[in-house]
Each structure stands twice: as structure tokens, then as C-alpha cells.
Design an enzyme around this catalytic site. Structure first.
Site, mmCIF file in Angstrom:
data_model
loop_
_atom_site.group_PDB
_atom_site.id
_atom_site.type_symbol
_atom_site.label_atom_id
_atom_site.label_comp_id
_atom_site.label_asym_id
_atom_site.label_seq_id
_atom_site.Cartn_x
_atom_site.Cartn_y
_atom_site.Cartn_z
ATOM 1 N N THR A 9 0.848 -1.194 0.000
ATOM 2 C CA THR A 9 0.000 0.000 0.000
ATOM 3 C C THR A 9 0.876 1.234 0.000
ATOM 4 O O THR A 9 2.043 1.180 0.400
ATOM 5 C CB THR A 9 -0.921 0.046 1.238
ATOM 6 O OG1 THR A 9 -1.803 1.158 1.131
ATOM 7 C CG2 THR A 9 -0.138 0.165 2.532
ATOM 8 N N ASN A 10 0.330 2.330 -0.460
ATOM 9 C CA ASN A 10 0.991 3.622 -0.288
ATOM 10 C C ASN A 10 0.110 4.555 0.516
ATOM 11 O O ASN A 10 0.370 5.749 0.607
ATOM 12 C CB ASN A 10 1.322 4.256 -1.650
ATOM 13 C CG ASN A 10 2.651 3.720 -2.167
ATOM 14 O OD1 ASN A 10 3.593 3.523 -1.403
ATOM 15 N ND2 ASN A 10 2.705 3.450 -3.462
ATOM 16 N N ASN A 11 -0.941 3.993 1.092
ATOM 17 C CA ASN A 11 -1.836 4.796 1.909
ATOM 18 C C ASN A 11 -1.239 4.893 3.322
ATOM 19 O O ASN A 11 -1.215 3.923 4.073
ATOM 20 C CB ASN A 11 -3.215 4.114 1.923
ATOM 21 C CG ASN A 11 -4.236 4.881 2.745
ATOM 22 O OD1 ASN A 11 -3.909 5.450 3.779
ATOM 23 N ND2 ASN A 11 -5.472 4.869 2.275
ATOM 24 N N ALA A 12 -0.703 6.090 3.643
ATOM 25 C CA ALA A 12 0.031 6.282 4.894
ATOM 26 C C ALA A 12 -0.844 6.020 6.116
ATOM 27 O O ALA A 12 -0.381 5.479 7.123
ATOM 28 C CB ALA A 12 0.593 7.695 4.951
ATOM 29 N N LYS A 14 -3.316 3.864 6.372
ATOM 30 C CA LYS A 14 -3.478 2.422 6.556
ATOM 31 C C LYS A 14 -2.205 1.789 7.081
ATOM 32 O O LYS A 14 -2.234 0.926 7.957
ATOM 33 C CB LYS A 14 -3.880 1.767 5.223
ATOM 34 C CG LYS A 14 -5.330 1.996 4.913
ATOM 35 C CD LYS A 14 -5.849 1.474 3.614
ATOM 36 C CE LYS A 14 -5.096 0.388 2.949
ATOM 37 N NZ LYS A 14 -5.777 -0.054 1.721
ATOM 38 N N ASP A 70 -7.675 -5.083 0.494
ATOM 39 C CA ASP A 70 -8.607 -4.223 -0.208
ATOM 40 C C ASP A 70 -9.786 -4.067 0.726
ATOM 41 O O ASP A 70 -10.211 -5.025 1.377
ATOM 42 C CB ASP A 70 -9.037 -4.811 -1.556
ATOM 43 C CG ASP A 70 -9.729 -3.750 -2.406
ATOM 44 O OD1 ASP A 70 -9.343 -2.565 -2.311
ATOM 45 O OD2 ASP A 70 -10.653 -4.087 -3.159
ATOM 46 N N PHE A 148 -9.988 8.712 7.941
ATOM 47 C CA PHE A 148 -9.920 9.056 6.522
ATOM 48 C C PHE A 148 -11.157 8.505 5.819
ATOM 49 O O PHE A 148 -12.011 7.863 6.441
ATOM 50 C CB PHE A 148 -8.630 8.515 5.882
ATOM 51 C CG PHE A 148 -8.576 7.012 5.757
ATOM 52 C CD1 PHE A 148 -8.281 6.206 6.839
ATOM 53 C CD2 PHE A 148 -8.832 6.389 4.527
ATOM 54 C CE1 PHE A 148 -8.235 4.822 6.713
ATOM 55 C CE2 PHE A 148 -8.779 5.009 4.386
ATOM 56 C CZ PHE A 148 -8.484 4.216 5.491
ATOM 57 N N GLY A 149 -11.212 8.728 4.520
ATOM 58 C CA GLY A 149 -12.296 8.156 3.712
ATOM 59 C C GLY A 149 -13.675 8.507 4.254
ATOM 60 O O GLY A 149 -13.990 9.667 4.508
ATOM 61 N N ARG A 177 -10.368 -3.386 9.380
ATOM 62 C CA ARG A 177 -8.950 -3.632 9.121
ATOM 63 C C ARG A 177 -8.293 -4.254 10.350
ATOM 64 O O ARG A 177 -7.503 -5.189 10.236
ATOM 65 C CB ARG A 177 -8.257 -2.323 8.739
ATOM 66 C CG ARG A 177 -6.872 -2.510 8.162
ATOM 67 C CD ARG A 177 -6.357 -1.262 7.484
ATOM 68 N NE ARG A 177 -7.263 -0.831 6.443
ATOM 69 C CZ ARG A 177 -8.098 0.188 6.550
ATOM 70 N NH1 ARG A 177 -8.115 0.940 7.627
ATOM 71 N NH2 ARG A 177 -8.923 0.471 5.579
HETATM 72 P P1 ITT Z 1 -4.366 1.334 -1.266
HETATM 73 O O1 ITT Z 1 -5.137 0.732 -2.411
HETATM 74 O O2 ITT Z 1 -3.158 2.125 -1.675
HETATM 75 O O3 ITT Z 1 -4.038 0.346 -0.215
HETATM 76 P P2 ITT Z 1 -6.835 2.846 -0.762
HETATM 77 O O4 ITT Z 1 -6.999 4.214 -0.197
HETATM 78 O O5 ITT Z 1 -7.294 2.605 -2.143
HETATM 79 O O6 ITT Z 1 -5.312 2.418 -0.534
HETATM 80 P P3 ITT Z 1 -8.612 0.656 0.036
HETATM 81 O O7 ITT Z 1 -8.573 0.189 -1.367
HETATM 82 O O8 ITT Z 1 -8.372 -0.339 1.103
HETATM 83 O O9 ITT Z 1 -7.594 1.896 0.250
HETATM 84 O O10 ITT Z 1 -9.970 1.312 0.395
HETATM 85 C C1 ITT Z 1 -10.773 1.853 -0.600
HETATM 86 C C2 ITT Z 1 -11.549 3.002 -0.070
HETATM 87 O O11 ITT Z 1 -12.501 2.534 0.902
HETATM 88 C C3 ITT Z 1 -10.729 4.066 0.651
HETATM 89 O O12 ITT Z 1 -10.147 4.978 -0.252
HETATM 90 C C4 ITT Z 1 -11.811 4.712 1.503
HETATM 91 O O13 ITT Z 1 -12.595 5.585 0.732
HETATM 92 C C5 ITT Z 1 -12.668 3.510 1.906
HETATM 93 N N1 ITT Z 1 -12.169 2.976 3.193
HETATM 94 C C6 ITT Z 1 -11.469 1.834 3.403
HETATM 95 N N2 ITT Z 1 -11.153 1.692 4.703
HETATM 96 C C7 ITT Z 1 -11.671 2.774 5.334
HETATM 97 C C8 ITT Z 1 -11.682 3.220 6.671
HETATM 98 O O14 ITT Z 1 -11.070 2.551 7.647
HETATM 99 N N3 ITT Z 1 -12.303 4.357 6.958
HETATM 100 C C9 ITT Z 1 -12.913 5.068 6.003
HETATM 101 N N4 ITT Z 1 -12.934 4.741 4.712
HETATM 102 C C10 ITT Z 1 -12.327 3.600 4.368
#
Ligand code: ITT
Length: 192
Positions: A9-12, A14, A70, A148-149, A177
Site C-alpha cells: 500500500t501507499n496509503n500512509a 493504513k 482491499d 480518513f475516507g 482492518r
Molecule cells: P491502497 O489501495 O493504496 O491500499 P486505498 O486508499 O485505495 O489504498 P482501500 O482500497 O483499502 O484503500 O480502500 C478503498 C476506499 O474505501 C478508501 O479509499 C476509503 O474511501 C474507503 N475505506 C477503506 N477503509 C476505510 C476506513 O477505515 N475508513 C474510512 N474509509 C475507508
């Protein structure tokens, strides 16, 4: 000695969450740290398919044992959407994604949803999958600054605050997660 493992992953956010859950025994390396700059394809239509795709890419191109996840949000009243499209739901960022989701739920009384994570672990020649789910409710307005998200609009069952209000300590304990990583950690510790 700390065991090195690549988290594809590059999601800091996560990476930080997962490193905290896996604890002291592991040094979790990101794609950047192993010199992987590629935008790894995620073209499957399931979480497991995408997680496997990412992990296989790292294994093939860099040779490391690794895991990938994912995750996404599945909303009951929207037949599980945004699901695997969670990150690209609106074509914009998190703000736009939440705006679209709240719009699509306007007037709907059924507000149940779940975050789901699937982790694919490739270790030696073996493949293992781990899943975590947290159920909750989509509220009608954003609350909180953390996470986030979709965190500002998701209230996990048993709480009255959103993931964005609860803070990382609580979220890391109960999240989708966290549950999947917990299963991964138990497995890794058993096979160490
Ligand atoms: P990587 O693919 O680089 O790992 P990503 O941001 O795409 O990072 P994911 O595919 O795991 O991460 O998640 C897809 C989306 O789902 C993410 O961008 C958020 O919008 C949402 N998401 C996942 N986990 C979340 C969380 O713990 N809290 C809030 N939103 C979340």
C-alpha cells in the site's frame, strides 16, 4: 529481531494503522520503501480479487513475502455499493465520495452499512485470506476530524460517535482492518 514484511500500500493512514496493530515484532515496509513506484492494477470485482492482485504484483516483481488488503464500504440500501469502488465512487476525493453517498441515501430510512477488509498474504508458495467486517450506520451529516475516507459519516454499532470522532485508539481496536490484521497477526505469530 523484527520480522520484515511488505504491506502493498501507499496509503500512509493504513500503513500506520496496520503497523500499530501488528506491534513490535514486525517491521512493516511500504511499497515506496521497497522502491515500488508502480500504480498496481486493482481491476477485480471483489475485495479478495484485488488484494490478491496487489500481493501477486509485489511477489512477482520484487520477490518479497507480502500482504495486501482491499477494503471498502458496503451500504445495505445501495445493494452493497460503493464496495470495490469506494475510493473512486464519485471520481473525486473523500469529500466528494461522502457527498455522493449521502445524496444517494437521501430520504432512505435504512442506513445500515459495513466496512469490509480482505487481506491476501503470500508467504513462500502459500496464499492465505483474512477478512474483517464492522457493522454500523451511515448518519446524515459529517462528524469528526480523525481517520480518513468515509469515517466522518460512519457510526459503528455499539457507539454513538463516528469513526472520525472515536480516535485512532478505538478505531484500531474495532475496525474491519483491525479484525483482519488481528487474524493475520495470529497466523504470522503461529507460523513464525
Ligand atoms: P491502497 O489501495 O493504496 O491500499 P486505498 O486508499 O485505495 O489504498 P482501500 O482500497 O483499502 O484503500 O480502500 C478503498 C476506499 O474505501 C478508501 O479509499 C476509503 O474511501 C474507503 N475505506 C477503506 N477503509 C476505510 C476506513 O477505515 N475508513 C474510512 N474509509 C475507508
Amino acid at each position: 529481531m523484527k520480522q520484515k514484511i511488505v504491506f502493498a500500500t501507499n496509503n500512509a493512514h493504513k500503513l500506520e494503522e496496520v503497523a500499530a496493530i501488528l506491534g513490535e515484532s514486525y517491521e512493516v515496509m511500504s511499497l515506496r520503501e521497497i522502491g515500488c513506484e508502480a500504480d498496481i492494477p486493482e481491476t477485480a470485482d471483489t475485495f479478495a480479487g484485488n488484494a490478491l492482485q496487489k500481493a501477486q504484483y509485489v511477489k512477482e516483481h520484487f520477490g518479497y513475502d507480502c500482504f495486501a488488503d482491499d477494503s471498502g464500504l458496503e451500504v445495505d440500501a445501495l445493494d452493497g455499493a460503493p464496495g470495490v469502488f469506494s475510493a473512486r465512487y464519485s471520481g473525486g476525493g473523500s469529500e466528494e465520495n461522502m457527498t455522493k453517498l449521502l445524496h444517494n441515501l437521501t430520504g432512505k430510512s435504512e442506513r445500515g452499512a459495513q466496512f469490509r477488509t480482505v487481506i491476501a498474504l503470500l508467504i513462500g508458495s502459500d496464499t492465505h485470506l483474512f477478512e474483517g467486517i464492522v457493522r454500523g450506520t451511515i448518519i446524515e451529516e459529517r462528524r469528526g476530524e480523525g481517520g480518513f475516507g468515509y469515517d466522518p459519516i460512519f457510526v459503528p454499532d455499539g457507539y454513538d460517535k463516528t469513526f472520525a470522532e472515536l480516535g485512532s485508539e478505538v478505531k484500531n481496536r474495532i475496525s474491519h482492518r483491525a479484525q483482519a490484521v488481528e487474524k493475520l497477526a495470529i497466523f504470522l505469530n503461529e507460523t513464525k
